[in-house]
Design a protein around this motif. Sequence first.
Motif, short mmCIF file in Angstrom:
data_model
loop_
_atom_site.label_atom_id
_atom_site.label_comp_id
_atom_site.label_asym_id
_atom_site.label_seq_id
_atom_site.Cartn_x
_atom_site.Cartn_y
_atom_site.Cartn_z
N ASN A 118 0.82 -1.21 0.00
CA ASN A 118 0.00 0.00 0.00
C ASN A 118 0.86 1.26 0.00
N ARG A 119 1.99 1.21 0.70
CA ARG A 119 2.91 2.36 0.68
C ARG A 119 3.52 2.54 -0.71
N ALA A 122 0.85 4.17 -2.95
CA ALA A 122 0.60 5.58 -2.62
C ALA A 122 1.64 6.49 -3.26
N ASN A 123 2.89 6.00 -3.36
CA ASN A 123 3.97 6.84 -3.90
C ASN A 123 4.95 5.99 -4.70
N HIS A 255 -2.62 12.54 -8.90
CA HIS A 255 -2.75 11.08 -8.91
C HIS A 255 -2.49 10.49 -10.29
#
Length: 349
Positions: A118-119, A122-123, A255
């Motif tokens: 998930n990290r 996100a980036n 995004h």
Amino acid sequence: MSSPGSGTDTSSEFTSLLRDVRGQDLLARRTGWYARTIAANALCLAAVVTGMALIGGSWWVLLLAPVLAVLCARTAFIGHDAGHAQISGDRATNRRIGLIHGNLLLGMSYAWWSDKHNRHHANPNHIDKDPDVAADVLVFTGEQAATRTGFRAWLTRHQAWLFFPLTLLEGIALKVYGFQDLRRQTGHERLVEGALLVAHVAGYVTLLLTTMPLAHALVFAALHQALFGLHLGMAFAPNHKGMDMPDPDGEKWGHLRRQVLTSRNIRGSVLTDWFLGGLNYQIEHHLFPSMPRPHLKLARPMVEAHCRDLGIPYAETGLVDSYRRALRHMHDVGEPLRAEPVLTPSGRA
């Protein structure tokens, strides 16, 4: 590191695409498709176990190790999709599917993977925020390479050549990371995750030792785990390596740009979709993580057209070329270290 789109308002670039995707119902769950996929995978795993029991006394049993490695990769892809809530709208159901396919069947911690992955989503490719490009055995930027000394410097100099051989250890590494992550977990999560990880190890060892002699079991396990790690490496390596890396001190991307500019799609056939678990549609997957796997290819033309209208590069290439680009990037990162004189044990160049 690059920052395309400087000076452009990116705040609303994703909005119209999301509206179109929702209008085509591409974010709707495909419960039936996943039920069939999970059932078929379970039946195939059962068939391999049966085969191990029937021919375990012969060295021919080793022919089942590559088959089991491929099926374990299918299992990992199911766990991946559960972690992104692609399978069910119920969080508890997705977690149960993830625990079964991750912890119990693969010995890979679902909680550890979910947190790390998930990290990354996100980036992606952000040197300070994406754990997948943090300096470890491999490095991905010249700044990381510059800090390497000793054996790690040697690894960096040759990392492009070592990448796929190193993936042979990934199956074992995933198990180690899972057990290590139990120290971070607390309470009920640690109890459940730990019990399932132990159950996997005990079940795997018991299966091997009750279906074949010890020598067969050791070779089978080594071959199975190595090919499983290689398969995962082949599925994940083409996705981001060699793509843009956001400048931590530069322009903040919206995004759409953050996901598209850092991701690469892989062209291919139905076989490619199957082999890579749908991750060949990496751009669409990153833009819409909860989109069910069979919808990713349907969203692709919409995403490509949207990016073309905005003048945003949409990276797509063949499977072999994707590996070439990823390995070229790792080779280039290690170039400065290869240019340095190599000292002998006496300290002379």
